[in-house]
Design a protein around this motif. Sequence first.
Motif, PDB file in Angstrom:
ATOM      1  N   THR A 123       0.831  -1.207   0.000  1.00  0.00           N
ATOM      2  CA  THR A 123       0.000   0.000   0.000  1.00  0.00           C
ATOM      3  C   THR A 123       0.864   1.255   0.000  1.00  0.00           C
ATOM      4  O   THR A 123       0.618   2.192  -0.765  1.00  0.00           O
ATOM      5  N   SER A 124       1.870   1.276   0.843  1.00  0.00           N
ATOM      6  CA  SER A 124       2.731   2.458   0.878  1.00  0.00           C
ATOM      7  C   SER A 124       3.542   2.588  -0.405  1.00  0.00           C
ATOM      8  O   SER A 124       3.791   3.712  -0.877  1.00  0.00           O
ATOM      9  N   LEU A 125       3.914   1.488  -1.023  1.00  0.00           N
ATOM     10  CA  LEU A 125       4.622   1.529  -2.303  1.00  0.00           C
ATOM     11  C   LEU A 125       3.705   2.019  -3.422  1.00  0.00           C
ATOM     12  O   LEU A 125       4.133   2.767  -4.306  1.00  0.00           O
ATOM     13  N   TYR A 126       2.425   1.634  -3.365  1.00  0.00           N
ATOM     14  CA  TYR A 126       1.455   2.133  -4.348  1.00  0.00           C
ATOM     15  C   TYR A 126       1.341   3.654  -4.256  1.00  0.00           C
ATOM     16  O   TYR A 126       1.336   4.343  -5.278  1.00  0.00           O
ATOM     17  N   PHE A 127       1.229   4.182  -3.055  1.00  0.00           N
ATOM     18  CA  PHE A 127       1.111   5.627  -2.898  1.00  0.00           C
ATOM     19  C   PHE A 127       2.391   6.339  -3.327  1.00  0.00           C
ATOM     20  O   PHE A 127       2.326   7.453  -3.871  1.00  0.00           O
ATOM     21  N   TYR A 128       3.539   5.720  -3.112  1.00  0.00           N
ATOM     22  CA  TYR A 128       4.787   6.305  -3.588  1.00  0.00           C
ATOM     23  C   TYR A 128       4.780   6.415  -5.110  1.00  0.00           C
ATOM     24  O   TYR A 128       5.097   7.461  -5.675  1.00  0.00           O
ATOM     25  N   ILE A 129       4.419   5.343  -5.788  1.00  0.00           N
ATOM     26  CA  ILE A 129       4.419   5.338  -7.258  1.00  0.00           C
ATOM     27  C   ILE A 129       3.391   6.314  -7.805  1.00  0.00           C
ATOM     28  O   ILE A 129       3.662   7.062  -8.762  1.00  0.00           O
ATOM     29  N   ASP A 130       2.213   6.356  -7.198  1.00  0.00           N
ATOM     30  CA  ASP A 130       1.163   7.260  -7.660  1.00  0.00           C
ATOM     31  C   ASP A 130       1.560   8.728  -7.473  1.00  0.00           C
ATOM     32  O   ASP A 130       1.391   9.548  -8.382  1.00  0.00           O
ATOM     33  N   ASN A 131       2.095   9.061  -6.313  1.00  0.00           N
ATOM     34  CA  ASN A 131       2.528  10.442  -6.074  1.00  0.00           C
ATOM     35  C   ASN A 131       3.710  10.826  -6.949  1.00  0.00           C
ATOM     36  O   ASN A 131       3.799  11.976  -7.407  1.00  0.00           O
ATOM     37  N   ASN A 132       4.599   9.902  -7.222  1.00  0.00           N
ATOM     38  CA  ASN A 132       5.721  10.174  -8.101  1.00  0.00           C
ATOM     39  C   ASN A 132       5.233  10.448  -9.531  1.00  0.00           C
ATOM     40  O   ASN A 132       5.732  11.360 -10.200  1.00  0.00           O
ATOM     41  N   LYS A 133       4.257   9.672  -9.987  1.00  0.00           N
ATOM     42  CA  LYS A 133       3.709   9.866 -11.327  1.00  0.00           C
ATOM     43  C   LYS A 133       3.040  11.245 -11.453  1.00  0.00           C
ATOM     44  O   LYS A 133       3.261  11.980 -12.419  1.00  0.00           O
TER      45      LYS A 133
ATOM     46  N   ARG B  87       6.127  16.219  -1.704  1.00  0.00           N
ATOM     47  CA  ARG B  87       6.108  15.969  -0.260  1.00  0.00           C
ATOM     48  C   ARG B  87       5.425  14.634   0.048  1.00  0.00           C
ATOM     49  O   ARG B  87       5.914  13.847   0.864  1.00  0.00           O
ATOM     50  N   ASN B  88       4.306  14.366  -0.633  1.00  0.00           N
ATOM     51  CA  ASN B  88       3.607  13.096  -0.408  1.00  0.00           C
ATOM     52  C   ASN B  88       4.425  11.903  -0.900  1.00  0.00           C
ATOM     53  O   ASN B  88       4.390  10.829  -0.293  1.00  0.00           O
ATOM     54  N   ARG B  89       5.163  12.082  -1.993  1.00  0.00           N
ATOM     55  CA  ARG B  89       6.028  11.012  -2.495  1.00  0.00           C
ATOM     56  C   ARG B  89       7.131  10.701  -1.484  1.00  0.00           C
ATOM     57  O   ARG B  89       7.395   9.534  -1.184  1.00  0.00           O
ATOM     58  N   ASP B  90       7.750  11.727  -0.942  1.00  0.00           N
ATOM     59  CA  ASP B  90       8.808  11.519   0.034  1.00  0.00           C
ATOM     60  C   ASP B  90       8.277  10.886   1.319  1.00  0.00           C
ATOM     61  O   ASP B  90       8.928  10.012   1.917  1.00  0.00           O
ATOM     62  N   LEU B  91       7.104  11.323   1.729  1.00  0.00           N
ATOM     63  CA  LEU B  91       6.492  10.744   2.920  1.00  0.00           C
ATOM     64  C   LEU B  91       6.139   9.273   2.683  1.00  0.00           C
ATOM     65  O   LEU B  91       6.341   8.428   3.567  1.00  0.00           O
ATOM     66  N   SER B  92       5.651   8.951   1.503  1.00  0.00           N
ATOM     67  CA  SER B  92       5.329   7.556   1.176  1.00  0.00           C
ATOM     68  C   SER B  92       6.592   6.702   1.145  1.00  0.00           C
ATOM     69  O   SER B  92       6.561   5.528   1.539  1.00  0.00           O
TER      70      SER B  92
ATOM     71  N   LEU C 126       9.237   7.203   3.018  1.00  0.00           N
ATOM     72  CA  LEU C 126       9.597   6.984   4.428  1.00  0.00           C
ATOM     73  C   LEU C 126       8.695   5.941   5.078  1.00  0.00           C
ATOM     74  O   LEU C 126       9.163   5.115   5.874  1.00  0.00           O
ATOM     75  N   VAL C 127       7.406   5.975   4.748  1.00  0.00           N
ATOM     76  CA  VAL C 127       6.479   4.991   5.311  1.00  0.00           C
ATOM     77  C   VAL C 127       6.811   3.598   4.794  1.00  0.00           C
ATOM     78  O   VAL C 127       6.781   2.617   5.551  1.00  0.00           O
ATOM     79  N   THR C 128       7.150   3.488   3.514  1.00  0.00           N
ATOM     80  CA  THR C 128       7.549   2.193   2.955  1.00  0.00           C
ATOM     81  C   THR C 128       8.796   1.664   3.658  1.00  0.00           C
ATOM     82  O   THR C 128       8.862   0.488   4.032  1.00  0.00           O
ATOM     83  N   LEU C 129       9.774   2.517   3.839  1.00  0.00           N
ATOM     84  CA  LEU C 129      10.989   2.125   4.542  1.00  0.00           C
ATOM     85  C   LEU C 129      10.683   1.745   5.994  1.00  0.00           C
ATOM     86  O   LEU C 129      11.250   0.787   6.530  1.00  0.00           O
ATOM     87  N   GLY C 130       9.777   2.483   6.629  1.00  0.00           N
ATOM     88  CA  GLY C 130       9.388   2.170   8.005  1.00  0.00           C
ATOM     89  C   GLY C 130       8.730   0.808   8.121  1.00  0.00           C
ATOM     90  O   GLY C 130       9.011   0.045   9.052  1.00  0.00           O
ATOM     91  N   PHE C 131       7.836   0.474   7.186  1.00  0.00           N
ATOM     92  CA  PHE C 131       7.201  -0.845   7.213  1.00  0.00           C
ATOM     93  C   PHE C 131       8.206  -1.956   6.934  1.00  0.00           C
ATOM     94  O   PHE C 131       8.101  -3.048   7.494  1.00  0.00           O
ATOM     95  N   TYR C 132       9.181  -1.687   6.093  1.00  0.00           N
ATOM     96  CA  TYR C 132      10.223  -2.678   5.814  1.00  0.00           C
ATOM     97  C   TYR C 132      11.051  -2.951   7.079  1.00  0.00           C
ATOM     98  O   TYR C 132      11.311  -4.098   7.429  1.00  0.00           O
TER      99      TYR C 132
END
Length: 187
Positions: free
Chosen positions: A79-89, A127-132, A134-140
């Motif tokens: 989920t956090s990776l999805y939000f990272y990709i979406d915000n990056n796009k 900002r949302n991409r960077d936050l996503s 960090l959240v992905t890294l946190g879950f990892y």
Amino acid sequence: MNKIIPIGLLFFLLGSATVFAQSKKEDAALIAKDTLKSNDIDPLTPAKAAFYSAILPGLGQAYNKKYWKIPLVYGAIGTSLYFYIDNNKKYHQYRDAYKRRLEGHNNDEFQYLDDSRLIAGQKFYQRNRDLSALVTLGFYVLNIIDANVDAALIQFNVNERLSLRPEIYPDDVTLRPNVGLTFNYHF
């Protein structure tokens, strides 16, 4: 009195003969059975589980035989990776539209926005991409920590004989309820 001495001597000889007969048996040895089950503690188990989770998320949970946690790990990271990709796009869409505006082209999908709104959109999605990320890294990292802690705690004795329970009991004088903890160990 004369009869008591020969009868006592007879009992003594018969009793000692049976004792000597029992001492000659050497093949029957008494072995005490261990009533406690031996738990072999492997100090490297937590490190192995953390290593497996670091290599592939969820593999440490499988090593610990906590299979129900694997979908949670992949759900959180996915989920956090999805939000990272979406915000990056979306960030790249706003950035490319702003660059095209600077070159003089005005026929993009964001014609209704002015330049300040394009810059604000870029900052928002960046900002949302960077936050996503960090959240992905946190879950990892949380996945690795969970596998490590679970492997360490699986070696502790937590059976019914050892318990810590809350208890509410009345006070003898005031009859008001008192709260306490009882530690029980049944032999």
